[in-house]
Design a protein around this motif. Structure first.
Motif, PDB file in Angstrom:
ATOM      1  N   THR A  86     -14.783 -12.637  -9.983  1.00 29.22           N
ATOM      2  CA  THR A  86     -13.263 -13.294 -10.790  1.00 29.22           C
ATOM      3  C   THR A  86     -13.364 -14.768 -11.172  1.00 29.22           C
ATOM      4  O   THR A  86     -12.402 -15.044 -11.814  1.00 29.22           O
ATOM      5  N   ILE A  96      -3.812 -11.363 -12.197  1.00 20.91           N
ATOM      6  CA  ILE A  96      -3.688 -10.019 -12.355  1.00 20.91           C
ATOM      7  C   ILE A  96      -4.858  -9.224 -11.555  1.00 20.91           C
ATOM      8  O   ILE A  96      -4.692  -8.211 -10.791  1.00 20.91           O
ATOM      9  N   VAL A  97      -6.023  -9.847 -11.401  1.00 17.10           N
ATOM     10  CA  VAL A  97      -6.946  -9.113 -10.688  1.00 17.10           C
ATOM     11  C   VAL A  97      -6.787  -8.892  -9.316  1.00 17.10           C
ATOM     12  O   VAL A  97      -7.046  -8.053  -8.543  1.00 17.10           O
ATOM     13  N   ILE A  99      -3.834  -9.192  -7.766  1.00 20.70           N
ATOM     14  CA  ILE A  99      -2.869  -8.192  -7.415  1.00 20.70           C
ATOM     15  C   ILE A  99      -3.040  -7.191  -7.660  1.00 20.70           C
ATOM     16  O   ILE A  99      -2.810  -6.025  -6.730  1.00 20.70           O
ATOM     17  N   ALA A 100      -4.105  -6.605  -8.341  1.00 21.95           N
ATOM     18  CA  ALA A 100      -4.720  -5.157  -8.871  1.00 21.95           C
ATOM     19  C   ALA A 100      -5.335  -4.856  -7.371  1.00 21.95           C
ATOM     20  O   ALA A 100      -5.211  -3.711  -7.115  1.00 21.95           O
ATOM     21  N   VAL A 101      -6.182  -5.746  -6.987  1.00 13.65           N
ATOM     22  CA  VAL A 101      -7.064  -5.379  -5.632  1.00 13.65           C
ATOM     23  C   VAL A 101      -6.122  -5.091  -4.493  1.00 13.65           C
ATOM     24  O   VAL A 101      -6.292  -4.187  -3.869  1.00 13.65           O
ATOM     25  N   GLU A 103      -3.268  -4.023  -4.794  1.00 11.69           N
ATOM     26  CA  GLU A 103      -2.558  -2.699  -4.942  1.00 11.69           C
ATOM     27  C   GLU A 103      -3.670  -1.604  -4.541  1.00 11.69           C
ATOM     28  O   GLU A 103      -3.332  -0.805  -3.880  1.00 11.69           O
ATOM     29  N   ILE A 104      -5.006  -1.809  -5.031  1.00 13.95           N
ATOM     30  CA  ILE A 104      -5.789  -0.760  -4.792  1.00 13.95           C
ATOM     31  C   ILE A 104      -6.073  -0.719  -3.413  1.00 13.95           C
ATOM     32  O   ILE A 104      -6.379   0.558  -2.686  1.00 13.95           O
ATOM     33  N   HIS A 107      -3.434   1.498  -1.870  1.00 13.57           N
ATOM     34  CA  HIS A 107      -3.319   2.740  -2.190  1.00 13.57           C
ATOM     35  C   HIS A 107      -4.508   3.481  -1.275  1.00 13.57           C
ATOM     36  O   HIS A 107      -4.268   4.710  -0.692  1.00 13.57           O
ATOM     37  N   LEU A 108      -5.533   2.739  -1.028  1.00 10.98           N
ATOM     38  CA  LEU A 108      -6.656   3.274  -0.371  1.00 10.98           C
ATOM     39  C   LEU A 108      -6.303   3.706   0.939  1.00 10.98           C
ATOM     40  O   LEU A 108      -6.605   4.502   1.883  1.00 10.98           O
TER      41      LEU A 108
ATOM     42  N   LEU B 401       1.606  -2.910 -13.332  1.00 13.11           N
ATOM     43  CA  LEU B 401       0.126  -3.155 -13.083  1.00 13.11           C
ATOM     44  C   LEU B 401      -0.504  -2.461 -14.111  1.00 13.11           C
ATOM     45  O   LEU B 401      -1.741  -2.748 -14.492  1.00 13.11           O
ATOM     46  N   ASP B 442      -3.847   5.613  -9.600  1.00  6.67           N
ATOM     47  CA  ASP B 442      -3.760   4.306  -9.774  1.00  6.67           C
ATOM     48  C   ASP B 442      -5.016   3.496  -9.584  1.00  6.67           C
ATOM     49  O   ASP B 442      -5.298   2.445 -10.259  1.00  6.67           O
ATOM     50  N   VAL B 443      -5.575   3.846  -8.620  1.00 12.51           N
ATOM     51  CA  VAL B 443      -6.926   3.172  -7.948  1.00 12.51           C
ATOM     52  C   VAL B 443      -7.812   3.155  -9.368  1.00 12.51           C
ATOM     53  O   VAL B 443      -8.570   2.113  -9.579  1.00 12.51           O
ATOM     54  N   LEU B 446      -6.745   0.907 -11.917  1.00 14.60           N
ATOM     55  CA  LEU B 446      -7.077  -0.747 -11.569  1.00 14.60           C
ATOM     56  C   LEU B 446      -8.487  -0.923 -11.435  1.00 14.60           C
ATOM     57  O   LEU B 446      -8.766  -2.223 -11.945  1.00 14.60           O
ATOM     58  N   SER B 447      -9.131   0.120 -11.105  1.00  8.93           N
ATOM     59  CA  SER B 447     -10.640  -0.202 -10.998  1.00  8.93           C
ATOM     60  C   SER B 447     -11.186  -0.178 -12.459  1.00  8.93           C
ATOM     61  O   SER B 447     -12.004  -1.349 -12.831  1.00  8.93           O
ATOM     62  N   LEU B 449      -9.596  -1.736 -14.898  1.00 10.65           N
ATOM     63  CA  LEU B 449      -9.244  -3.276 -15.083  1.00 10.65           C
ATOM     64  C   LEU B 449     -10.312  -4.065 -14.545  1.00 10.65           C
ATOM     65  O   LEU B 449     -10.777  -5.009 -15.580  1.00 10.65           O
ATOM     66  N   ILE B 450     -10.718  -3.968 -13.491  1.00 10.44           N
ATOM     67  CA  ILE B 450     -11.658  -4.741 -12.682  1.00 10.44           C
ATOM     68  C   ILE B 450     -13.048  -4.684 -13.364  1.00 10.44           C
ATOM     69  O   ILE B 450     -13.665  -5.851 -13.779  1.00 10.44           O
TER      70      ILE B 450
END
Lengths: 329, 468
Positions: A86, A96-97, A99-101, A103-104, A107-108, B401, B442-443, B446-447, B449-450
Motif C-alpha cells: 500500500t 482508507i486502507v 483504517i480498513a485493516v 477494522e478488519i 472484527h476478527l 468504511l 464486513d471483513v 473491506l478485504s 477494498l484491499i
C-alpha cells in the motif's frame, strides 16, 4: 465548584497509564505522519496486534518478556504486510486502507470463529499476573501526596509506561537527527527529490511505518497489561483519532510534542469531565443534560477542538508551521 | 457555451444566497432545538445497561457485551445446522444467526430487554419441523444485560408423510438461501451506492476525502425519524423521507458554506481538510449521541411487514420500495450528470478544475451544488438503511468504511464506479454470510477494498492517473 479536586483529577489523568499509552501511539504516528507524511489511520490496529500478540502467547505459557517481544514482532509483521502493497498509494488512499485493516483486525479479534484463540467478544484476561507479582520490586504501600497517590501496582505499571515513552521519544530524537531523519523528511516534502539522489524512498517509508507501528504496539501492550484484559472493543477507530488529536495538540514533527500532547489531551478530557459532572449533578446544566451525556459531550468537544486546531493552529503547542506545510502541499 | 452572469445577476444571486444561508442556519438550529427537547421528553422504557464489564481504559470504547440469545437446535436424530434464528425488539430485527454444525446458535443483542425470537422454519432441513404451529416464535424472551439467555425450540422429525428426516447436516434450499442473500445484498448495496455517489462526487470536485460523510447518513435517518415518528411530527414516512433529503441537502450546503469553502480559501490542503473532517465527524456523532441516546429507534410505519415471495426470492414490500428509491436516486443523479448543463459543469470541474474555472464555470457554485446533492443522497440512503436497521447515532460510522470500500472498488472520483462498487460490496458482504457468521461480513467488504487496491488501484471504472 471545587477547583482543587478538578485539577488533581486532571493531573492524575495526565500522569496515568492511558496517557502513557496515548503518548506511545502518538509517538508512533509522529514517526509515520509527522516526519514521513504517511497518513496511518489504522494505528489502533498496531496497538491491537501488540496487545493480542502478547496476551495470546503469554496465556499459552510463554514467559512475559518473550511475550512482549511477540507483541512487538506482530506489529512489525503487520507493518510489513500493510506497507509492502500500500505504500505506493497516495496519502488519502493509505488512510482508507489502514483504517480498513484496523477494522478488519478488530472484527476478527471479536469473531466467534476465533473464540478459542482470541477469547471472542470478551478478549483474554489475567495473562500478565507475574508482571505485577514477581516482577514488581516496589514495596507495598501508597506513594504520592493526598489524592495524587498510587499504590505499588499502579506505580509500577505507570513507571514502566512512562519509561517506555521516554525511551521511544529519545530513540525518535536520535533517528530524526541522524541522516535517516533527513531522508524521511525529504520523502515527506517531495518523493522525487530523494529518489533522484538515489535513495530508496519505498524502503524508508516501510521503515517509518514499521517503527511507528512497533512503538504504537508498546502502547497497546501497556494498556492491555494494565487492564489485564484485551477486550476487542477497546480498539475502535476513534482511538486512532484521539491519538491524532494528541499529536496535533503537542505538535507534529517534534520530539516531545506527542508526549506533551497526550498529557494535555488527558488533562483536558478529565477536567472537562469533572467540570461537566459538577455542573450536571449540582449546577445549572442538570435540567438539560443527564449524567450519561457527559462522556459523549466531552468527545464532541474533542472533535471541535481537533477541527479548530487543524484550521487555526495546525502546528499545535510546539510544532513548526513549515513541517505542516511540508506534509500538506 | 457556458453561462456568464451579469453584475446585477451576481448581486441578486448573492442576496438570494445570503437569504438561503440564513434560512438554512435557522432551520438547522430549529431542528437541533427540537431534538434536544425530544430526548428529555421521551425516555425509551427499555432497561438501560448498568455500567458493567471491565473498566474502559480508553475513551470512546464500549463496554464488553455478553448479552445474547443462545440455544441449541436438536431433534431426536441429531443436531440441526443452518437454520436461521431472528431476534427482534418492537418489531425490528436486532440480530440473526444460523445454527452451527452442532445445532448451537448465538444471537448477540445490543442491551437487555424483552425480545421476540423467531425460528425461520423455511430454513429447517426437510423432514424437520416445529412440534406445532406457532411454536416457531417465542414472544417475550427476557434477556439481561451482559448475560446470554437460553431459549428452546421444540423440534420433531417427520414431515407430512412421516418419512424419516433427511440428513440434517446440510441446510435445505441452497438456491433459496443464495437468492435471499443476493437479494438482501442488492438492497444493502444500493443503499451503499446511494451514499457513495455523494462521497465520490465531493472528492472528484473538491479533492476532499470526507470522513464526516457517515454523519450525513445518520442526519438523514434522524431527520426522517423526527418528521415521521416523533412527538411533534407524524408525517407519512414517504413525506418524511423527502423532508430528510431536503434537510440533509441543506445541511450539506450549510457545511460547505460555513466550513469547507472558507477552509479551501484559508488553508488549501487535502490532508488538513481530511483531519478537519475527522474532527467534524467526532463532533457531530457525539452530539447525536447526547441529543438522542444510544437506543436504536424504529420508524412508526412499516416496522413489520409480511414477506411476499417471488420465485426463489422472499422479501418485505419495504425492501422493494427501498430498492426502487435507491435506483431512482441513482438514475436521477446519473441523468443530471450526463444531460444537464450543471452536470457538464460538475464533470468539467472534476476533470480539470483550472481549465473549468478559466472557461467561465462558476466553480464555487458547482462545489455548493455537489455538496447539497451528495449530502441529500447520503441522507436518503440513511432513511433507507434505517428502514431495516432502525435509527441509531452511530449508524453512519458503521456504514462509512463500507462506503469507502465501494468508492475505492469502483474507482475513486467516478460516480458510475461508486454505484457499481456499492452494489458489488453489498452483495459480497451479504453472500459471505453463506459461509461465515454475520459478525465477520464486513471483513469481506473491506478485504475486497484491499484486494482491488492491490490489483487495480484505480478501481474498476477509475482513471489511471487518479492514483499517485
Amino acid at each position: 465548584m471545587n477547583v482543587g479536586a478538578v485539577l488533581v483529577e486532571g493531573t492524575r489523568a495526565a500522569l496515568g497509564v492511558p496517557a502513557a499509552a496515548y503518548a506511545l501511539a502518538a509517538i508512533g504516528l509522529n514517526v509515520q505522519f509527522g516526519f514521513t507524511g504517511l497518513l496511518n489511520f489504522g494505528q489502533v490496529g498496531f496497538l491491537l496486534v501488540g496487545a493480542y500478540g502478547t496476551a495470546i502467547t503469554a496465556s499459552h505459557g510463554l514467559p512475559l518478556p518473550l511475550a512482549f517481544l511477540c507483541g512487538i514482532g506482530a506489529a512489525v509483521v503487520l507493518g510489513l504486510i500493510l506497507g509492502l502493497p500500500t505504500l505506493r498509494l497516495r496519502a488519502d488512499f493509505l488512510a482508507i486502507v489502514t483504517i480498513a485493516v484496523a477494522e478488519i483486525l478488530r472484527h476478527l479479534a471479536r469473531a466467534q470463529a476465533f473464540e478459542g484463540l482470541t477469547g471472542g467478544s470478551t478478549g483474554i484476561q489475567a495473562f500478565a499476573t507475574s508482571f505485577f507479582t514477581t516482577a514488581n520490586k516496589i514495596p507495598k504501600g501508597r506513594y504520592g501526596i493526598g489524592d495524587l497517590s498510587f499504590d505499588e501496582r499502579q506505580l509500577w505499571i505507570t513507571l514502566v509506561g512512562w519509561a517506555l515513552v521516554a525511551l521511544c521519544a529519545l530513540l525518535v530524537r536520535r533517528l530524526v537527527r541522524a541522516p535517516w531523519g533527513r531522508v524521511v523528511k525529504a520523502v515527506r516534502a517531495d518523493q522525487d527529490a530523494p529518489r533522484s539522489l538515489g535513495k530508496n524512498v519505498f524502503a524508508y517509508k516501510i521503515q517509518a511505518l514499521v517503527l511507528g507501528g512497533a512503538i504504537g504496539a508498546l502502547g497497546g501492550i501497556v494498556l492491555a497489561v494494565d487492564a489485564q484484559d484485551t477486550n476487542p472493543d477497546y480498539w475502535v477507530s476513534d482511538f486512532t483519532f484521539y491519538a491524532f488529536a494528541s499529536l496535533i495538540i503537542g505538535g507534529l514533527a517534534t520530539t516531545v510534542g506527542p508526549v506533551i500532547g497526550a498529557m494535555v489531551f488527558w488533562f483536558l478530557i478529565q477536567t472537562v469531565d469533572s467540570i461537566l459532572r459538577q455542573l450536571v449533578t449540582a449546577g445549572p446544566l442538570g435540567s438539560v443534560l443527564g449524567p450519561t451525556d457527559i462522556g459523549p459531550l466531552r468527545f464532541a468537544l474533542v472533535g471541535l477542538a481537533l477541527m479548530l486546531l487543524m484550521i487555526f493552529r495546525p502546528q499545535g503547542i510546539l510544532g513548526d508551521p513549515d513541517d505542516v506545510r511540508a506534509i500538506d502541499q | 457555451m457556458v453561462w456568464h452572469p451579469t453584475t446585477s445577476e451576481k448581486r441578486d444571486r448573492r442576496v438570494r444566497r445570503h437569504r438561503l444561508v440564513v434560512a438554512l442556519v435557522a432551520a438547522t438550529f430549529g431542528v437541533l432545538m427540537l431534538l434536544t427537547d425530544r430526548s428529555r421528553a421521551q425516555e425509551v422504557p427499555t432497561s438501560s445497561p448498568p455500567p458493567a464489564g471491565p473498566t474502559a481504559t480508553a475513551p470512546g470504547t464500549t463496554v464488553a457485551n455478553g448479552t445474547a440469545v443462545v440455544g441449541t437446535l436438536t431433534t431426536p436424530s441429531g443436531p440441526v445446522a443452518g437454520a436461521r434464528i431472528e431476534v427482534s425488539a418492537d418489531g425490528k430485527v436486532v440480530g440473526e444467526a444460523r445454527s452451527e454444525a452442532d445445532g448451537s446458535f448465538r444471537v448477540p443483542v445490543p442491551t437487555g430487554g424483552r425480545y421476540q425470537v423467531h425460528l425461520d422454519t423455511a430454513t429447517l432441513p426437510a423432514g424437520v419441523q416445529v412440534s406445532s404451529t406457532g411454536r416457531d416464535t417465542l414472544d417475550n424472551v427476557l434477556v439481561f444485560t451482559g448475560r446470554p439467555q437460553r431459549v428452546n425450540f421444540d423440534l420433531v422429525a417427520g414431515g407430512a408423510d412421516g418419512a424419516a428426516p433427511a440428513p440434517v447436516s446440510e441446510g435445505p434450499g441452497v438456491v433459496d438461501r443464495f437468492a435471499d442473500l443476493v437479494l438482501s445484498g442488492a438492497r444493502y448495496g444500493l443503499v451503499i451506492a446511494l451514499c457513495a455517489v455523494g462521497l465520490t462526487l465531493i472528492y472528484a470536485t473538491t479533492g476532499l476525502v470526507n470522513f464526516a460523510h457517515g454523519e450525513l447518513v445518520t442526519f438523514g435517518a434522524l431527520a426522517a425519524w423526527l418528521l415521521s415518528s416523533s412527538a411533534w411530527f407524524s408525517l407519512p414516512l414517504a413525506v418524511a423521507a423527502i423532508g430528510a433529503f431536503v434537510l440533509a441537502a441543506a445541511f450539506g450546503a450549510l457545511q460547505d458554506t460555513v466550513l469547507w469553502e472558507p477552509l479551501r480559501r484559508y488553508r488549501p490542503g487535502n490532508i488538513s481538510a481530511l483531519v478537519v473532517s475527522i474532527g467534524l465527524a467526532l463532533f457531530l456523532r457525539n452530539i447525536y449521541l447526547v441529543v438522542f441516546d444510544s437506543n436504536p429507534r424504529a420508524f412508526a410505519q412499516y416496522a413489520t411487514q409480511d414477506a411476499i415471495t417471488f420465485g426463489p426470492f422472499r422479501l418485505q414490500p419495504k425492501d422493494l420500495v427501498s430498492m426502487a428509491v435507491c435506483l431512482a436516486g441513482l438514475a436521477a443523479t446519473a441523468a443530471l450528470l450526463r444531460w444537464t448543463k450543471l452536470g457538464t459543469a460538475v464533470r468539467a470541474v472534476s476533470d480539470e478544475p483550472d481549465l473549468a474555472r478559466s472557461s467561465g464555470i462558476d466553480v464555487r457554485r458547482v462545489f455548493l451544488t455537489v455538496w447539497a446533492l451528495g449530502a441529500g443522497l447520503a441522507g436518503l440512503g440513511g432513511v433507507m438503511l434505517a428502514l431495516t436497521q432502525g435509527v441509531q447515532w452511530n449508524m453512519g460510522l458503521r456504514l462509512l468504511l463500507v462506503v469507502f470500500a465501494a468508492v475505492v472498488v469502483g474507482g475513486f472520483g467516478s460516480p458510475a464506479g461508486a454505484m457499481l462498487g456499492g452494489l458489488l460490496i453489498g452483495i459480497v458482504s451479504e453472500v459471505s454470510t453463506y459461509w461465515v457468521t454475520p459478525d465477520v461480513k464486513d471483513v469481506f467488504a473491506l478485504s475486497a477494498l484491499i484486494l482491488v487496491l492491490l490489483v487495480r488501484p484505480q478501481g474498476i471504472l477509475g482513471v489511471r492517473e487518479r492514483v499517485g
